[in-house]
Write a protein that holds these residues in place. Structure first.
Motif, PDB file in Angstrom:
ATOM      1  N   MET A   1      13.221  -0.520  -8.369  1.00 27.00           N
ATOM      2  CA  MET A   1      12.655  -1.767  -7.884  1.00 27.00           C
ATOM      3  C   MET A   1      11.556  -1.350  -6.907  1.00 27.00           C
ATOM      4  N   ALA A   2      10.314  -1.531  -7.324  1.00 27.03           N
ATOM      5  CA  ALA A   2       9.174  -1.004  -6.569  1.00 27.03           C
ATOM      6  C   ALA A   2       8.540  -2.052  -5.672  1.00 27.03           C
ATOM      7  N   ASP A   3       8.263  -1.631  -4.434  1.00 22.96           N
ATOM      8  CA  ASP A   3       7.532  -2.482  -3.490  1.00 22.96           C
ATOM      9  C   ASP A   3       6.024  -2.306  -3.673  1.00 22.96           C
ATOM     10  N   GLY A   4       5.624  -1.140  -4.202  1.00 29.34           N
ATOM     11  CA  GLY A   4       4.206  -0.869  -4.394  1.00 29.34           C
ATOM     12  C   GLY A   4       3.995   0.264  -5.387  1.00 29.34           C
ATOM     13  N   VAL A   5       2.800   0.286  -5.974  1.00 26.91           N
ATOM     14  CA  VAL A   5       2.422   1.295  -6.959  1.00 26.91           C
ATOM     15  C   VAL A   5       1.025   1.791  -6.644  1.00 26.91           C
ATOM     16  N   LEU A   6       0.850   3.112  -6.664  1.00 30.16           N
ATOM     17  CA  LEU A   6      -0.454   3.738  -6.474  1.00 30.16           C
ATOM     18  C   LEU A   6      -0.811   4.473  -7.757  1.00 30.16           C
ATOM     19  N   VAL A   7      -2.005   4.232  -8.291  1.00 26.13           N
ATOM     20  CA  VAL A   7      -2.489   4.981  -9.447  1.00 26.13           C
ATOM     21  C   VAL A   7      -3.094   6.284  -8.919  1.00 26.13           C
TER      22      VAL A   7
ATOM     23  N   THR B   1       0.847  -1.197   0.000  1.00 20.06           N
ATOM     24  CA  THR B   1       0.000   0.000   0.000  1.00 20.06           C
ATOM     25  C   THR B   1       0.880   1.244   0.000  1.00 20.06           C
ATOM     26  N   VAL B   2       0.603   2.145  -0.945  1.00 18.50           N
ATOM     27  CA  VAL B   2       1.400   3.354  -1.137  1.00 18.50           C
ATOM     28  C   VAL B   2       0.494   4.566  -1.052  1.00 18.50           C
ATOM     29  N   THR B   3       0.999   5.639  -0.436  1.00 20.42           N
ATOM     30  CA  THR B   3       0.302   6.926  -0.442  1.00 20.42           C
ATOM     31  C   THR B   3       1.131   7.906  -1.263  1.00 20.42           C
ATOM     32  N   ALA B   4       0.524   8.988  -1.692  1.00 21.65           N
ATOM     33  CA  ALA B   4       1.209   9.944  -2.568  1.00 21.65           C
ATOM     34  C   ALA B   4       2.040  10.972  -1.806  1.00 21.65           C
ATOM     35  N   ASP B   5       1.895  11.040  -0.480  1.00 24.83           N
ATOM     36  CA  ASP B   5       2.625  12.070   0.274  1.00 24.83           C
ATOM     37  C   ASP B   5       4.135  11.865   0.191  1.00 24.83           C
ATOM     38  N   LYS B   6       4.854  12.958   0.096  1.00 30.22           N
ATOM     39  CA  LYS B   6       6.321  12.999   0.057  1.00 30.22           C
ATOM     40  C   LYS B   6       6.938  12.330  -1.173  1.00 30.22           C
ATOM     41  N   ALA B   7       6.165  12.178  -2.249  1.00 34.39           N
ATOM     42  CA  ALA B   7       6.713  11.617  -3.485  1.00 34.39           C
ATOM     43  C   ALA B   7       7.461  12.703  -4.239  1.00 34.39           C
ATOM     44  N   ILE B   8       8.597  12.329  -4.819  1.00 36.16           N
ATOM     45  CA  ILE B   8       9.336  13.278  -5.646  1.00 36.16           C
ATOM     46  C   ILE B   8       9.029  12.993  -7.117  1.00 36.16           C
ATOM     47  N   ALA B   9       9.097  14.013  -7.946  1.00 35.59           N
ATOM     48  CA  ALA B   9       8.849  13.855  -9.377  1.00 35.59           C
ATOM     49  C   ALA B   9      10.072  13.257 -10.062  1.00 35.59           C
ATOM     50  N   VAL B  10       9.881  12.679 -11.235  1.00 31.34           N
ATOM     51  CA  VAL B  10      10.965  12.053 -11.986  1.00 31.34           C
ATOM     52  C   VAL B  10      12.145  13.003 -12.211  1.00 31.34           C
TER      53      VAL B  10
ATOM     54  N   PRO C   1      -1.671  -3.857 -15.020  1.00 29.10           N
ATOM     55  CA  PRO C   1      -2.633  -4.063 -16.104  1.00 29.10           C
ATOM     56  C   PRO C   1      -2.195  -3.277 -17.345  1.00 29.10           C
ATOM     57  N   GLN C   2      -2.663  -3.687 -18.491  1.00 27.63           N
ATOM     58  CA  GLN C   2      -2.303  -3.011 -19.740  1.00 27.63           C
ATOM     59  C   GLN C   2      -2.839  -1.581 -19.801  1.00 27.63           C
ATOM     60  N   ASN C   3      -3.943  -1.298 -19.111  1.00 32.01           N
ATOM     61  CA  ASN C   3      -4.541   0.045 -19.199  1.00 32.01           C
ATOM     62  C   ASN C   3      -3.854   1.079 -18.301  1.00 32.01           C
ATOM     63  N   ILE C   4      -2.709   0.744 -17.725  1.00 34.25           N
ATOM     64  CA  ILE C   4      -2.012   1.698 -16.860  1.00 34.25           C
ATOM     65  C   ILE C   4      -1.211   2.715 -17.683  1.00 34.25           C
ATOM     66  N   VAL C   5      -0.956   2.425 -18.955  1.00 36.45           N
ATOM     67  CA  VAL C   5      -0.218   3.356 -19.813  1.00 36.45           C
ATOM     68  C   VAL C   5      -0.996   4.672 -19.908  1.00 36.45           C
ATOM     69  N   GLY C   6      -0.276   5.777 -19.689  1.00 36.62           N
ATOM     70  CA  GLY C   6      -0.898   7.102 -19.714  1.00 36.62           C
ATOM     71  C   GLY C   6      -1.359   7.585 -18.349  1.00 36.62           C
ATOM     72  N   LYS C   7      -1.337   6.709 -17.364  1.00 33.84           N
ATOM     73  CA  LYS C   7      -1.773   7.076 -16.011  1.00 33.84           C
ATOM     74  C   LYS C   7      -0.598   7.647 -15.217  1.00 33.84           C
ATOM     75  N   ASN C   8      -0.918   8.527 -14.271  1.00 32.38           N
ATOM     76  CA  ASN C   8       0.076   9.043 -13.338  1.00 32.38           C
ATOM     77  C   ASN C   8       0.075   8.137 -12.111  1.00 32.38           C
ATOM     78  N   VAL C   9       1.271   7.762 -11.678  1.00 27.79           N
ATOM     79  CA  VAL C   9       1.415   6.829 -10.567  1.00 27.79           C
ATOM     80  C   VAL C   9       2.446   7.336  -9.565  1.00 27.79           C
ATOM     81  N   VAL C  10       2.395   6.753  -8.378  1.00 24.57           N
ATOM     82  CA  VAL C  10       3.452   6.923  -7.383  1.00 24.57           C
ATOM     83  C   VAL C  10       3.971   5.527  -7.099  1.00 24.57           C
ATOM     84  N   VAL C  11       5.287   5.362  -7.276  1.00 28.85           N
ATOM     85  CA  VAL C  11       5.919   4.084  -6.953  1.00 28.85           C
ATOM     86  C   VAL C  11       6.773   4.277  -5.716  1.00 28.85           C
TER      87      VAL C  11
END
Length: 157
Positions: free
Chosen positions: A149-155, A35-44, A98-108
């Motif tokens: 190497m991601a432990d979790g992904v949030l859409v 389980t991932v939350t978006a707080d404190k995520a840095i941009a690419v 899933p294949q439909n994740i392309v184009g989505k914004n995520v936090v890893v």
């Protein structure tokens, strides 16, 4: 009678196994893996700057998905301004995208570092991504890139 019971048991087990392997479609709020939350995520772009100073970054990274493994969702790639996407793999292959994740914004959430990918591995990734034979054979040199190497992904959206 025993044959009928055995047949019913096999069908039930097969159905349950298939149901468990189904990947939830990507939608805002859906998580994969830890389980991932978006707080404190840095941009690419911030990640790239951070890795120019440090060899490893552990934490959350936000970005847009530009590619996913077409075979079973075993990796995805995040958009980078320089046109060279960031490879994201999943710890212990514990979950898939899933294949439909392309184009989505995520936090890893996981560990990012700069590493070199061999020609053989680049060709393998290209094949998994559904690239043409010509595109695959045109890969002739190793590539130094950021990998996560991601432990979790949030859409996110």
């Amino acid at each position: 009678m025993k044959f009928s019971l055995l047949l019913v048991a096999c069908v039930l087990i097969s159905t349950l196994s298939f149901a468990q392997s189904k990947i939830t479609p990507a939608a805002p709020g859906v998580t994969y893996g830890k389980t991932v939350t978006a707080d404190k995520a840095i941009a690419v772009p911030v990640l790239a700057t951070t890795l120019s100073k440090d060899s490893v970054y552990t934490g959350k990274i936000s970005g847009e998905v530009v590619e996913v493994c077409t075979k079973k969702g075993c990796f995805m790639k995040l958009k980078q301004a320089n046109g060279s996407p960031i490879m994201v793999q999943f710890t212990d292959y514990a979950y898939f995208m899933p294949q439909n994740i392309v184009g989505k914004n995520v936090v890893v959430e996981g560990v990012a570092k700069v590493s070199e990918t061999s020609v053989a591995q680049l060709r393998h990734y290209a094949a998994d991504a559904g690239k043409t034979k010509d595109e695959i054979t045109s890969i002739v040199a190793p590539k130094k890139d950021i990998k996560i190497m991601a432990d979790g992904v949030l859409v996110v959206q």
